[in-house]
Design a protein around this motif. Structure first.
Motif, mmCIF file in Angstrom:
data_model
loop_
_atom_site.group_PDB
_atom_site.id
_atom_site.type_symbol
_atom_site.label_atom_id
_atom_site.label_comp_id
_atom_site.label_asym_id
_atom_site.label_seq_id
_atom_site.Cartn_x
_atom_site.Cartn_y
_atom_site.Cartn_z
ATOM 1 N N GLY A 1 0.819 -1.213 0.000
ATOM 2 C CA GLY A 1 0.000 0.000 0.000
ATOM 3 C C GLY A 1 0.841 1.246 0.000
ATOM 4 O O GLY A 1 0.505 2.238 -0.662
ATOM 5 N N LEU A 2 2.010 1.214 0.742
ATOM 6 C CA LEU A 2 2.893 2.374 0.773
ATOM 7 C C LEU A 2 3.452 2.658 -0.615
ATOM 8 O O LEU A 2 3.477 3.819 -1.061
ATOM 9 C CB LEU A 2 4.026 2.124 1.763
ATOM 10 C CG LEU A 2 5.121 3.203 1.797
ATOM 11 C CD1 LEU A 2 4.555 4.521 2.273
ATOM 12 C CD2 LEU A 2 6.286 2.740 2.683
ATOM 13 N N SER A 3 3.889 1.634 -1.314
ATOM 14 C CA SER A 3 4.478 1.859 -2.635
ATOM 15 C C SER A 3 3.465 2.463 -3.603
ATOM 16 O O SER A 3 3.798 3.373 -4.387
ATOM 17 C CB SER A 3 5.031 0.541 -3.181
ATOM 18 O OG SER A 3 3.978 -0.379 -3.449
ATOM 19 N N ILE A 4 2.219 1.969 -3.570
ATOM 20 C CA ILE A 4 1.201 2.497 -4.489
ATOM 21 C C ILE A 4 0.862 3.939 -4.146
ATOM 22 O O ILE A 4 0.734 4.794 -5.040
ATOM 23 C CB ILE A 4 -0.055 1.614 -4.438
ATOM 24 C CG1 ILE A 4 0.268 0.156 -4.800
ATOM 25 C CG2 ILE A 4 -1.130 2.158 -5.388
ATOM 26 C CD1 ILE A 4 0.905 -0.029 -6.150
ATOM 27 N N ARG A 5 0.747 4.245 -2.839
ATOM 28 C CA ARG A 5 0.400 5.616 -2.445
ATOM 29 C C ARG A 5 1.511 6.595 -2.816
ATOM 30 O O ARG A 5 1.254 7.710 -3.281
ATOM 31 C CB ARG A 5 0.125 5.668 -0.943
ATOM 32 C CG ARG A 5 -1.192 5.028 -0.549
ATOM 33 C CD ARG A 5 -1.521 5.313 0.912
ATOM 34 N NE ARG A 5 -2.808 4.784 1.263
ATOM 35 C CZ ARG A 5 -3.017 3.529 1.642
ATOM 36 N NH1 ARG A 5 -1.989 2.683 1.750
ATOM 37 N NH2 ARG A 5 -4.241 3.105 1.934
ATOM 38 N N VAL A 6 2.770 6.183 -2.581
ATOM 39 C CA VAL A 6 3.881 7.079 -2.908
ATOM 40 C C VAL A 6 3.968 7.287 -4.418
ATOM 41 O O VAL A 6 4.234 8.404 -4.884
ATOM 42 C CB VAL A 6 5.191 6.499 -2.341
ATOM 43 C CG1 VAL A 6 6.393 7.332 -2.809
ATOM 44 C CG2 VAL A 6 5.151 6.488 -0.818
ATOM 45 N N LEU A 7 3.721 6.246 -5.194
ATOM 46 C CA LEU A 7 3.715 6.407 -6.645
ATOM 47 C C LEU A 7 2.639 7.394 -7.084
ATOM 48 O O LEU A 7 2.869 8.251 -7.956
ATOM 49 C CB LEU A 7 3.496 5.058 -7.324
ATOM 50 C CG LEU A 7 4.725 4.143 -7.449
ATOM 51 C CD1 LEU A 7 4.312 2.746 -7.899
ATOM 52 C CD2 LEU A 7 5.726 4.734 -8.434
ATOM 53 N N CYS A 8 1.454 7.272 -6.507
ATOM 54 C CA CYS A 8 0.366 8.196 -6.866
ATOM 55 C C CYS A 8 0.706 9.616 -6.455
ATOM 56 O O CYS A 8 0.501 10.567 -7.244
ATOM 57 C CB CYS A 8 -0.930 7.747 -6.200
ATOM 58 S SG CYS A 8 -1.612 6.226 -6.886
ATOM 59 N N ASP A 9 1.199 9.805 -5.231
ATOM 60 C CA ASP A 9 1.522 11.160 -4.773
ATOM 61 C C ASP A 9 2.639 11.772 -5.609
ATOM 62 O O ASP A 9 2.648 12.977 -5.875
ATOM 63 C CB ASP A 9 1.926 11.120 -3.292
ATOM 64 C CG ASP A 9 0.733 10.809 -2.384
ATOM 65 O OD1 ASP A 9 -0.414 11.006 -2.846
ATOM 66 O OD2 ASP A 9 0.941 10.351 -1.244
ATOM 67 N N THR A 10 3.585 10.925 -6.019
ATOM 68 C CA THR A 10 4.669 11.438 -6.866
ATOM 69 C C THR A 10 4.124 11.909 -8.209
ATOM 70 O O THR A 10 4.524 12.979 -8.707
ATOM 71 C CB THR A 10 5.723 10.342 -7.074
ATOM 72 O OG1 THR A 10 6.248 9.930 -5.806
ATOM 73 C CG2 THR A 10 6.860 10.847 -7.942
ATOM 74 N N ARG A 11 3.195 11.141 -8.823
ATOM 75 C CA ARG A 11 2.597 11.558 -10.096
ATOM 76 C C ARG A 11 1.808 12.857 -9.944
ATOM 77 O O ARG A 11 1.691 13.626 -10.897
ATOM 78 C CB ARG A 11 1.677 10.464 -10.633
ATOM 79 C CG ARG A 11 2.360 9.174 -11.038
ATOM 80 C CD ARG A 11 3.200 9.378 -12.298
ATOM 81 N NE ARG A 11 2.376 9.682 -13.443
ATOM 82 C CZ ARG A 11 1.922 8.761 -14.293
ATOM 83 N NH1 ARG A 11 2.253 7.495 -14.121
ATOM 84 N NH2 ARG A 11 1.191 9.111 -15.320
#
Length: 1012
Positions: free
Chosen positions: A898-908
């Motif tokens: 979940g952390l990896s997906i959230r950080v990817l979204c926030d980065t985009r």
């Protein structure tokens, strides 16, 4: 003058079933009819006799005297009143006769009043005579068949009287008129007028034009009681030119020449150059509706005089002006229900020269739909929904019309498609009958009756007996019922009621008549069947059709007519052969019935299978119909195509109608075709037949002959090998079910090709896979084959909106599977690595993501492969993160996936500082890889503005116990020291820090600057 170059089709049908003579004592002069009644004005002109002319025969009803000599008379069915132009003491007056049916005896009391002045009636049933004054002597009159309003033509003007109901002193409503509008015409003297639903027709000796009263929106409204407005059609010629156009002949005394004007036809906006000026004058109390009205000329024709019959004016002038309305029927051609609404659908205008008649449609678009060339000078003509009746000096001629064809195209938008058809309006003119009479003077028509007034001259009396015998010898003449009247009266004049045959009986006769031309006169046969079809269509569109039994009989005949026309177009070698398809559809015949009809004709040796019949078969077999052909009929279809068009056999075998086909026979036909014309499609058709025969060995042999790409192209050429439709449902075939178990990749590739070639929609594909996988162990909403299809479609999809839709669908599935950590029984066709290597929408996973979720972590925690697919999508260039942000909230909060997906979204989304905080809190080992990958170029400032202070703060809070944070701080200091000036770097260092720790990095910063 415009002339019709088409042929005139002359037949000898029998539209007149019988004739009767009306027993009238006094010589008639004028006649009109309506409301089941005939009104006869005696030769003296001051008495009107009324006869009932219903089917039982003409019967005397009543009579009443008029105030003056009747010059013109007309009847309005709306309001049931008579209007006359009368002359008394050289004064011309306009009068309306109300409640005329109550005047049983000539001595009955009669009320006389002025228009707009209601008088108290002493008796409940009393005739009223309403005087209607006009500023100029009236010359012609017309009643609106829709509203009942009255139009009066005067020397240079037109006056409209509106029909209305009034009630005084609690009495029952009574009819009255209100003089509302006057149209002033410049240099135009109406000879005849016609009025219908805001359309006004006017003819002079050689001019005809149609006016239309249109509502308009006016920004400014005047306060005067009398409003005057110039017509939009401004005069574009001088008064001298107008006089030259309005007069038919100009005499030159000097040169002794006669100069004739040129014939002119103007339609629509072109009428602005006709030179007629019109002014509106409101005579009643102005209201909002009247103030927003304008007049337009939509049709103008000017004719040159015809001197073929001499110089008499009567032999060259226009006559028989008429506006004929047709009403909406609610598609009565297809339904047995009767429509009670009387809404105007079409309007037709007819006027005639002595030798030529013109029929126009004037609603929506103005168009000439027929030109009638008479064999001799016409006296008068009358247009009905189905016929044009013309009288000459000695003949009653009956022509067919195209009114129902034009109206049908306005009522039904699907006419002239593969679903429906209608004969065109430009058929050759057709005359059904020319019946002999002596001394024809006048004609009128009502329902199924034609009323003729004859006055034979002395020369005509000589041959009367011979002509009468000739008339009675015709097939259509039934015994004539004649009352006992004097010989002198019979020889001088007669008043006939000609009873017309019903549309059903005349249709039957025309069909029998057409069989004479089937052998060698194809065009005439089809023409007569078209006329018969229009006859029925016109009868069905007649708003007076109120008998359900008659309606049912006409509908049955209409379907029979469609079948006859379908037979003609399918069997004859004609240009418009495709019409067989819509006519067969309208006939209600099943595919088996049509095959039986045409095959029977073929077997008799009359002809071969025509292209039109094959087009019908192809279209019918292509449609997903529920009715299946019998085994015998299906075999006959295979025989037909094997003889006429063998290359179409694979498509025929795939039709749902052919489910009962014998597989052995189908395989035999396909093998013959393959020997001559091999193709992948033929191979696939043989494979589907092998499955039906349960011969798996033959199936595998056929499928092994081609690799995947030709097979996909073969499926695309005939999608029904895999996809069938029933009741708007998408159903996989047995072939598709077998491919699901054996060659799922081929099935998905074929469906992708279907979609990209517009053979199937995305929604239909999803239904297809749900139905295909409903019996498997997959319980989720998106079966694996559907997900495989979405992933494969991303390669070929070019539309951004479609790409985003597919990415959203895949994201939903990936997140659902991650949250459920499902291990599906069906394996995906493509792994995450395959997608990243093949599809541009799937990007390589960023290095820092692997620090958060290494492969060992995913396997150890039993996560599905969809984790890497979703990470790859978020690392790709296409996905719109803002749309999937709410879905990401479903992921677990306390694990690295979940952390990896959230950080990817926030980065985009550009939320880098938030990402740094999340990584420092939950996965500090990924901070530096994240910073190296994301904090570049304009984002590099985050190294010293965000990451450096945050590391210092967290290290002080932890008491320097976190070696990972300290290591990250050292790495960060090295990066910052290489980017900033020494003074700026010094200002960033914490004031309470140990100088020994930071001095090496400060020295590094100074050395870097000196070197640069």
């Amino acid at each position: 003058m415009l002339k019709n170059k088409k042929m005139v089709q002359i037949y000898n049908c029998h539209p007149f079933v019988s004739q009767e003579i009306i027993p009238i004592k006094n010589e008639p002069d004028l006649i009109c009819c309506g409301g089941d009644s005939l009104f006869v004005v005696s030769a003296g002109g001051c008495k009107i006799e009324v006869f009932d002319i219903r089917d039982e025969g003409p019967k005397f009803l009543c009579s009443f005297a008029t105030i003056g000599k009747v010059l013109h008379i007309t009847y309005s069915e709306v309001g049931d009143y008579l209007v006359t132009i009368e002359e008394k003491n050289a004064v011309t007056s306009l009068r309306a006769y109300m409640n005329w049916k109550f005047h049983v005896m000539e001595m009955s009391p009669v009320g006389v009043r002025m228009v707009g002045h209601m008088t108290q009636i002493t008796q409940k049933e009393q005739m009223e005579i309403v005087e209607m004054p006009v500023s100029e002597p009236p010359t012609c009159i017309s009643c609106c068949p829709v509203e009942g309003d009255l139009l009066v033509g005067c020397r240079n003007s037109l006056v409209i009287f509106c029909l209305k109901q009034q009630s005084e002193h609690g009495e029952l409503p009574r009819l009255d008129f209100e003089c509302s509008l006057m149209l002033h015409l410049t240099n135009v003297t109406p000879l005849q007028v016609a009025f219908c639903a805001g359309y006004i027709g006017v003819i002079t000796d050689l001019e005809a034009f149609i006016l239309k009263l249109d509502p308009v929106n006016q920004e400014s409204k005047g306060t005067e009681k009398i409003l005057t407005a110039e017509s939009k059609l401004a005069t574009q010629r001088s008064g001298r030119q107008k006089q030259a156009l309005s007069k038919s002949v100009v005499h030159s005394d000097q040169d002794n020449f006669i100069v004739c004007q040129r014939p002119v036809e103007l339609l629509g906006a072109d009428c602005s150059s006709c030179g007629i000026s019109i002014k509106l004058e409101w005579l009643g109390l102005p209201d909002e509706q009247s103030k927003s009205l304008e007049v337009n000329i939509i049709l103008y024709r000017c004719f040159a005089p015809d001197y073929s019959q001499g110089y008499a004016v009567d032999s060259t002038r226009l006559h028989s002006l008429q506006l004929l309305p047709m009403y909406c029927t609610g598609n009565l051609v297809e339904s047995e229900e009767l429509c009670g609404n009387k809404k105007l659908l079409s309007l037709f205008c007819f006027f005639s020269l002595p030798h030529t008649g013109y029929l126009y449609t004037v609603m929506n678009a103005v168009e000439l739909i027929a030109t009638y060339q008479y064999s001799e000078n016409s006296q008068q003509a009358h247009l009905t929904l189905q016929f044009l009746h013309v009288i000459t000096s000695s003949k009653l001629q009956c022509y067919t019309t195209r009114c129902s064809a034009a109206a049908a195209r306005q009522e039904d938008p699907y006419i002239d498609t593969d679903l429906k058809a209608c004969p065109p309006t430009n058929l050759d003119v057709c005359i059904l009958r020319m019946q002999l009479f002596l001394g024809l003077k006048s004609i009128c028509h009502f329902k199924n009756h034609i009323i003729l007034l004859t006055k034979a001259s002395a020369e005509e009396k000589v041959g009367k007996e011979k002509v009468s015998r000739k008339f009675q010898s015709g097939k259509s003449s039934s015994p004539v019922r004649k009352p006992k009247i004097s010989v002198e009266a019979e020889a001088a004049w007669n008043l006939y009621v000609i009873n017309t045959v019903t549309a059903f009986k005349l249709y039957k006769e025309m069909v029998e008549y057409s069989k004479r031309y089937q052998a060698n006169m194809t065009k005439s046969c089809i023409h007569l069947l078209n006329e018969a079809h229009l006859l029925l269509r016109g009868a069905l569109m007649d708003h007076r059709l109120t008998d359900p039994a008659e309606k049912k009989k006409l509908l049955a005949a209409f379907k029979d007519s469609c079948a006859e026309l379908g037979d003609c177009f399918s069997r004859f070698n004609v240009k418009n052969y495709r019409l067989a398809l819509p006519y067969y559809k309208m006939s209600g015949l099943s595919l088996s019935d049509v095959i039986s009809r045409d095959v029977s004709a073929i077997e008799e040796g009359e002809q071969v299978y025509r292209k039109s019949f094959l087009v019908y078969l192809k279209q019918s077999l292509f449609e997903e119909v529920d009715k299946e052909l019998s085994k015998e009929a299906a075999f006959k279809v295979l025989q037909i195509f094997s003889i006429s068009e063998p290359s179409h056999l694979p498509h025929v075998i795939c039709s749902p109608c052919m489910r009962n086909t014998c597989p052995t026979a189908a395989l035999e036909f396909l093998q013959k075709l393959e020997a001559v014309q091999p193709s992948c499609l033929v191979t696939l058709a043989k494979a589907t037949v092998a499955l039906k025969m349960k011969d798996l060995q033959l199936y595998r042999r056929e499928m092994a002959r081609y690799n995947e790409i030709p097979l996909v192209l073969g499926f695309t050429e005939e999608p029904r090998l895999l996809v069938s439709h029933k009741n708007e449902l998408v159903i996989p075939t047995e072939f598709a079910r077998h491919l699901k178990e054996t060659q799922a990749g081929l099935l998905v590739a074929a469906l992708v090709s279907f979609h990209e070639n517009s053979r199937i929609s995305l929604e239909e594909v999803e239904i297809f896979f749900k139905v295909l996988c409903e019996e498997s162990a997959e319980d989720e909403a998106a079966p694996q084959l559907m997900v495989d299809f979405w992933e494969a479609l991303l390669v070929y999809c070019a539309h951004e909106s479609m790409i985003q839709e597919l990415l959203f669908k895949l994201t939903v599935v990936y997140i659902q599977r991650i949250c459920g950590k499902q291990r599906l029984g069906a394996r995906a066709l493509k792994t995450a690595e395959d997608l990243m290597n093949s599809y541009s929408q799937y990007g390589l996973i960023f290095p820092w993501v692997n620090y958060i979720t290494p492969s060992e972590y995913i396997r150890t925690n039993d996560y599905p492969e969809e984790v890497q697919k979703l990470q790859s999508l978020l690392c790709g260039p296409s996905i719109g993160v803002s749309h999937i942000q709410p879905l990401v909230e479903q992921l677990p909060q306390n694990d690295n996936v979940g952390l990896s997906i959230r950080v990817l979204c926030d980065t985009r989304l550009g939320k880098y500082e938030m990402c740094v905080d999340k990584l420092l809190d939950q996965c500090p080992q990924a901070v530096l890889p994240y910073a190296y990958h994301e904090m570049k170029e304009e984002k590099q400032v985050l190294w010293w503005k965000k990451l450096l202070p945050e590391l210092c703060r967290r290290i002080r809070g932890n008491g320097c116990e976190s070696h990972l944070l300290v290591s990250s701080l050292k790495e960060t200091l090295s990066v910052v020291a290489n980017q900033l000036d020494p003074l700026d770097f010094l200002n960033l260092l914490p004031h309470d820090g140990a100088a020994v720790f930071f001095l090496p990095y400060l020295l590094q910063c100074c050395n870097y600057k000196q070197a640069s």
